[in-house]
Design a protein around this motif. Structure first.
Motif, PDB file in Angstrom:
ATOM      1  N   GLY A 103     -34.742 -87.184  71.059  1.00  0.00           N
ATOM      2  CA  GLY A 103     -35.164 -88.501  71.541  1.00  0.00           C
ATOM      3  C   GLY A 103     -34.079 -89.522  71.277  1.00  0.00           C
ATOM      4  O   GLY A 103     -32.923 -89.159  71.030  1.00  0.00           O
ATOM      5  N   ASN A 104     -34.444 -90.792  71.309  1.00  0.00           N
ATOM      6  CA  ASN A 104     -33.441 -91.813  71.047  1.00  0.00           C
ATOM      7  C   ASN A 104     -33.094 -91.867  69.556  1.00  0.00           C
ATOM      8  O   ASN A 104     -33.719 -91.199  68.723  1.00  0.00           O
ATOM      9  N   GLU A 105     -32.098 -92.675  69.201  1.00  0.00           N
ATOM     10  CA  GLU A 105     -31.613 -92.691  67.822  1.00  0.00           C
ATOM     11  C   GLU A 105     -32.704 -93.088  66.833  1.00  0.00           C
ATOM     12  O   GLU A 105     -32.783 -92.551  65.726  1.00  0.00           O
ATOM     13  N   GLY A 106     -33.553 -94.030  67.207  1.00  0.00           N
ATOM     14  CA  GLY A 106     -34.624 -94.447  66.311  1.00  0.00           C
ATOM     15  C   GLY A 106     -35.597 -93.333  66.024  1.00  0.00           C
ATOM     16  O   GLY A 106     -36.046 -93.153  64.892  1.00  0.00           O
ATOM     17  N   ALA A 107     -35.937 -92.549  67.064  1.00  0.00           N
ATOM     18  CA  ALA A 107     -36.863 -91.435  66.870  1.00  0.00           C
ATOM     19  C   ALA A 107     -36.256 -90.355  65.993  1.00  0.00           C
ATOM     20  O   ALA A 107     -36.925 -89.776  65.132  1.00  0.00           O
TER      21      ALA A 107
END
Length: 349
Positions: free
Chosen positions: A289-293
């Motif tokens: 997923g994205n970096e935050g996930a």
């Protein structure tokens, strides 16, 4: 004589995917739009999707697109009702879409022929425009992936996703221009093979795996599980995050590898309670997923999805998971080009 490295065909076909995506956008999109426009003018009342294996996961992706973007009731065909039981439902004004890489499976051909005879508007989405499936369907859409020799489908899967996206966009009167960024982003992801190779070491000795997602990411979870099973022979179970909470979560513990595909959008938001429960059980959580996930997981692969509509992210999500299946297979001493007991064309009826 030097023996060719195991997995060479699969590796080469994975690497072709950016070029295939560009070919579809540059050469295939106008024909897809024309076909979609003709079908839209006939105002189908609902949609049935038919497929097997990897193509079944692509068809599930199309189901989300059709229901979300067009508001069309949409279902997956139970082919045996026609091929084994001889049922002949009334399909007048129904859009019946069959997805098949080879276009040669007898049950897909028979089901499509029966649907057309029952009054359906039939479309074959295939990588072989000269196939028996294309011959029996009223309309044919070519996914333009080129010959695929490795048994695990890679480039035909992403080609199916993009072709189906353009087809549904065409039904909605949209040109699908948002997909233009995909080839370049796919190149960036595929260039990170060394990163995936290091991550694959975590799963070399895995006895089983669980994959989960929600929304548009769910077909990715199913396809990644299939790739792991057919290349590495790892029992890999795929669940919608909602279904995972209804019982199967009990099998997850601190030694259970879990791969979560976290879309950047509503599907990812809906998956958050599932991720919290998984972390609470101490699961070995790998996030795509994205970096935050990825930051909240035990390990992961950060995708460049900023600005990419959620409905297009599955084309990118599957790429690191294809590479993971390949790397785990090689690490376990397998040859992903030739999984045991499998054939490219399934001869079910």
């Amino acid at each position: 004589m030097t023996r060719e490295k195991p997995g060479r065909m699969m590796a080469d076909e994975m690497a072709e995917q950016p070029a295939v995506l560009r070919r579809i956008l540059d050469e295939g999109a106008p024909a897809v739009r024309r076909t979609a426009g003709r079908i839209a003018a006939r105002h189908p009342r609902f949609v049935l999707l038919t497929a097997r294996g990897t193509s079944d996961n692509a068809a599930l992706y199309a189901k989300y697109l059709l229901e979300v973007r067009l508001g069309k009731p949409c279902g997956m065909t139970s082919m045996s009702t026609v091929t084994a039981y001889g049922a002949r439902p009334d399909l007048t004004d129904v859009l019946a879409v069959t997805v098949s890489q080879s276009g040669g499976s007898p049950d897909l051909v028979a089901s499509t022929r029966a649907a057309r005879e029952a009054g359906a508007i039939t479309v074959a989405v295939t990588n072989n425009p000269d196939s028996p499936l294309a011959a029996v369907a009223e309309y044919q859409v070519d996914m333009l992936a080129g010959p695929e020799k490795a048994l695990p489908a890679t480039k035909t899967y992403t080609a199916s996703l993009l072709t189906l996206y353009l087809f549904v966009a065409g039904l909605a009167g949209d040109d699908g221009a948002e997909a233009r960024a995909l080839p370049g982003l796919a190149e960036r992801i595929l260039a990170r093979g060394a990163e995936v190779g290091r991550l694959a070491a975590r799963y070399r000795f895995a006895g089983s795996m669980v994959l989960t997602s929600r929304g548009y990411g769910y077909p990715t979870a199913k396809e990644a599980a299939l790739k792991l099973m057919e290349t590495s022979y790892i029992p890999a179970l795929s669940y919608s995050g909602a279904d995972l909470l209804h019982g199967p979560l009990a099998m997850v513990d601190n030694v259970s590898p879990v791969i979560a595909i976290v879309p950047d959008g509503r599907g990812g938001e809906a998956l958050q309670p599932v991720l919290e429960r998984l972390r609470g059980r101490g699961a070995d959580l790998f996030v795509v997923g994205n970096e935050g996930a990825v930051a909240g997981a035990s390990a992961g692969f950060a995708l460049p999805t900023a600005g990419v509509p959620e409905e297009l992210q599955p084309v990118l999500e599957i790429l690191p998971l294809q590479m993971l299946a390949y790397e785990v297979s090689i690490a376990r001493g397998r040859d992903p080009d030739a999984p045991r007991a499998l054939a490219k064309v399934t001869e079910t009826r």
